[in-house]
Design an enzyme around this catalytic site. Structure first.
Site, mmCIF file in Angstrom:
data_model
loop_
_atom_site.group_PDB
_atom_site.id
_atom_site.type_symbol
_atom_site.label_atom_id
_atom_site.label_comp_id
_atom_site.label_asym_id
_atom_site.label_seq_id
_atom_site.Cartn_x
_atom_site.Cartn_y
_atom_site.Cartn_z
ATOM 1 N N HIS A 2 0.817 -1.221 0.000
ATOM 2 C CA HIS A 2 0.000 0.000 0.000
ATOM 3 C C HIS A 2 0.848 1.267 0.000
ATOM 4 C CE1 HIS A 2 0.477 -0.230 4.492
ATOM 5 N NE2 HIS A 2 0.492 1.075 4.371
ATOM 6 N N ASP A 50 0.008 -7.704 1.488
ATOM 7 C CA ASP A 50 0.427 -6.299 1.544
ATOM 8 C C ASP A 50 1.941 -6.166 1.483
ATOM 9 O OD1 ASP A 50 0.094 -3.550 1.645
ATOM 10 O OD2 ASP A 50 0.163 -3.479 3.827
ATOM 11 N N SER A 72 4.837 2.523 7.861
ATOM 12 C CA SER A 72 4.432 1.380 7.046
ATOM 13 C C SER A 72 5.581 0.876 6.182
ATOM 14 C CB SER A 72 3.260 1.774 6.142
ATOM 15 O OG SER A 72 2.056 1.752 6.835
#
Length: 470
Positions: free
Chosen positions: A115, A145, A218
């Site tokens: 993402h 992911d 992230s």
């Protein structure tokens, strides 16, 4: 004499407190050496993308069913635009997202979250020593992911990969990343739990920690005290949109199994079993004759699937698959997803009051975009997934026909108070004879008008007003 005793007492207490504090401090880990050794292999990732702006807030992606109606939700984090600099709706503009990553090979392979780089036109990777490269996207796996990048460089610093299966709740872990753009920020905490299954991710048994994770973290690494990467920081659980003490990381063992396929093929192929499953609660365990709730209950076997070809049936409870015990239904997709098409495995199932072993040859997951799109559309409208009623359950509660709710995804189903395990026998005055009949009847239900629905919940029938609100 009294003054002397008081003075001695004060000195003794002060010394005792100081000794206790020093002893306590000595028992806490010192992360400085770990950070010095690991930081050079951690990178900052930013992207460029020409996109049509639909909303002013592009800071994160909400996950999970009907997230706008939940007070708590899971969030993936992107970089955020500075306040006051959002573009007006529908304006074409370059967009920059911000995240973290880490180098896994000296010749330039870099790992991050999917993402972070999703739909990017240009991916920038900046190293600890300020060198910057344009990265090539090798491959992605949206289901876990993960994204694998490649930069044109040699003799790079690399991280050491660890064994996430050895993690235990209570162990210290440390994260390095770029929250809010503050490069190489270090945060630490403990492992809160392992093997967490989230509503939006059925292929990842997440590591839960209390390490502070924020936008920009992230894709960054999660280290153990040996300086080994045991996970990739990916999501948080929050009410406010910021960190609230619950964060999730993708285990390193999952990561490396994906990396090998991404390097070779640029994508990940997973095995497919072809069943719809549900958890076994206390009532179902009793009705099937189990000593306690355990396993994955098959509510539907898909036609022409490996499960159907092997002889698995609706009502079977998968207790062990490929030698791995299945305590909760959510564990089965991960176990199957770790395997490759063509593998032959044994499934130990509970059927008709006894255990038996069935051999299954797994196949590649089918890819029918039209069917998947239609299924997604139906699920979004009703907010639930239904399947055939297990035979033992139908016999126990004297259910002649209907469908069982296998999963409440939010939206319409949640608003109408429906629950997993409910059996729908009638909708809008029409009898439900199976999944196909339910789908056709549901399509004809008008929006914004209540229709009667007959539901059997734990053996008790009742009517509820069912209303679809668009």
């Amino acid at each position: 004499m009294n003054r002397l005793l008081k003075h001695v007492s004060v000195v003794f207490v002060s010394t005792f407190m100081l000794t206790s504090m020093l002893s306590h401090a000595a028992s806490l880990p010192d992360f400085t050496e770990l950070v010095e050794e690991a930081s050079p292999a951690v990178v900052n990732i930013s992207t460029e993308q020409t996109a049509t702006t639909k909303t002013a807030n592009e800071g994160g992606q909400q996950l999970g069913p009907n997230s706008e109606e939940l007070n708590e939700f899971f969030k993936h984090f992107f970089g955020q635009q500075p306040f006051g600099q959002q573009a007006p709706p529908q304006q074409q503009r370059p967009r920059s997202s911000l995240g973290s990553g880490f180098i896994i090979s000296q010749d330039g392979y870099v790992l991050t979250n999917n993402h972070v780089i999703d739909e990017a036109d240009v991916i920038h990777v900046r190293l600890n020593d300020r060198r910057e490269y344009i990265a090539k996207l090798v491959g992605t796996d949206p289901r876990t992911d993960l994204a694998l990048l490649k930069i044109d460089a040699e003799n790079l610093p690399i991280v050491k990969m660890g064994d996430s299966d050895k993690l235990k709740p209570g162990q210290w872990v440390l994260a390095i990343g770029s929250p809010f753009g503050f490069d190489y920020t270090v945060t630490a905490g403990i492992v809160s739990a392992t093997g967490r299954n989230l509503p939006s991710d059925s292929y990842v048994p997440f590591i839960q920690t209390d390490v502070a994770i924020n936008p920009g973290n992230s894709g960054g690494p999660l280290f153990n005290l040996d300086g080994e990467v045991v996970g990739i920081n990916s999501q948080i659980y929050t009410r406010s949109g910021g960190f609230m003490g619950v964060s999730f990381a993708i285990p390193s063992n999952v990561v490396m199994s994906v990396v090998d396929q991404l390097k070779q093929d640029g994508k990940v192929s997973r095995a497919w079993l072809g069943v719809l499953i549900q958890d076994v609660n206390n009532e179902l365990a009793e009705s099937f004759g189990l000593d306690r709730p355990s396993g994955a209950l098959i509510s539907r076997v898909l036609p022409d699937s490996p499960a159907e070809k092997s002889g698995l049936k609706s009502g079977d409870i998968i207790m062990v698959f490929n030698g791995k015990k299945i305590e909760h239904s959510a564990e089965l997709p991960y176990v199957v997803g770790q395997m490759k098409a063509g593998e032959k495995v044994d499934a130990k199932v509970y059927r008709d009051g006894k255990e038996q072993t069935i051999s299954v040859t797994l196949e590649a997951r089918p890819n029918d975009p039209k069917a998947l799109a239609q299924s997604q559309q139906d699920q979004n409208r009703l907010g639930m997934i239904v399947g055939e009623v297990p035979a033992d359950m139908a016999k126990k509660f004297d259910i002649e026909s209907g469908v069982i709710i296998e999963q409440v995804m939010g939206g319409t189903a949640a608003r109408n108070g429906l629950q997993q395990g409910d059996v729908i026998t009638m909708l809008n005055g029409k009898r439900i004879d199976g999944v196909a009949a339910f789908t056709e009847i549901a399509k004809a239900i008008p929006n914004d008008r209540s229709v009667p629905m007959r539901v059997i919940r734990q053996g008790y029938p009742m009517f509820i007003p069912f209303k679809i609100v668009e």
